[in-house]
Write a protein that holds these residues in place. Sequence first.
Motif: not given
Length: 281
Positions: A138, A144-145, A183, A196-199, A201
Motif C-alpha cells: 500500500a 493503487k491502480s 494503516f 484500515k480498509d485500503e490494506v 481489501q
Amino acid sequence: MSMTQLDHSKQREFSMTSANFQKIKVLAYRLTGIHLSELKENMIYGRLARRLRALNLDDFNQYCDIIDTDHCAEHAEFINSITTNLTAFFRENHHFDFLRQQLLPQLIEKNKVSKKIRIWSAGCSTGEEPYSIAMVVATFPALKSWDVKILATDLDTNVVAKGSAGVYAHERGEPVPKEYQRFLQIDKSGESLKIKDEVRQLISFKPLNLLHEWPLSGLFDFIFCRNVVIYFDLPTQKKLFDRYANQLTETGHLFIGHSENLHKISDRFNSLGRTIYQRIK
Ligand SMILES: C[S@@+](CC[C@H](N)C(=O)[O-])C[C@H]1O[C@@H](n2cnc3c(N)ncnc32)[C@H](O)[C@@H]1O
C-alpha cells in the motif's frame, strides 16, 4: 508404568497414557503433517485438556475414542488445539525491507503490461504476516491502480477468522514501523486496533491444509511460508517445497522462517541469503 507417568497422573486433572499420546501423535501427523516429538507431550496435554473440559470427558481414553472416528466434527477442534500460532506484525523485518527496496520495484517493472501481482501467505496464522505484506504494497502509489491480490491461508479455522476480522489488541501494533502506523486505526478506548480498509481489501483469508489439494488458479509472484515447515518432517517438507516451486512464476520468490532452510530439501531454488529464495527450475 514409569515414574514419570506416575508423577503425571498425580498432578494432572485427566489421565493421559502413552498409548493415548501415540494415538494423538499419529492423528496429528495424518491430519496436519505436524510431527509431535515426545518432548511436546506436556504441551499437548495442556492444550487438549481444554477440549476434555469442554466436552465434559473423564480421561484421554474417552477423547481418543472420539477422535478415532474418520471425519468426526472434533477433528477441526483437535487441529485448532495442536497448532502453534505464534506470529507478529513485521516479524523478521528484513523480509519486508527486501519487498519494499527490491522485490516490489522489480515486479512493478516486470509485470508492467499485466499490472497484476499475486502473493500467497501460506500458514498465515492470525493475519499479522499478510497484513504486513499488504502495508508494504500500500505504500507504492503506482500499485493503487494495479490488480494486486494476497491470498492468506491456514488450516486452523480460528486463526483464519481472527485474521479476516483484522482487529487486534493495541499492543500487537507495537512492532509496526512508524511509516506503516498510518494503516492502523486505533479504537477510541485505545485498547484495540483495526487494519484500515485500503490494506484489508488486498487480502482474502481462506482455510487451507497445505497437505491437501490446493484449489488455486494461476501462479504467484512470491510466497511467504515462514515458521510452518519447522513442524514437518523432511519428506513432507520436500513435497511441499516442490509444490511451491510449481506454484510460483519462473523467477518467483519464496520466503521461509529464520530457522528453516532448503539445503538438501529442494534444488529448485537459489538462495539470495537471509531465508529468501528464488525459483530456478
Ligand atoms: C508459527 S505459525 C507461523 C505464522 C506466520 N507465518 C509467521 O511466521 O509469523 C505456523 C502456522 O502454520 C499453520 N499450519 C500448521 N500446519 C499446517 C498445515 N498442514 N496447513 C496449513 N497451515 C498449517 C498453523 O496453524 C500456524 O498458524
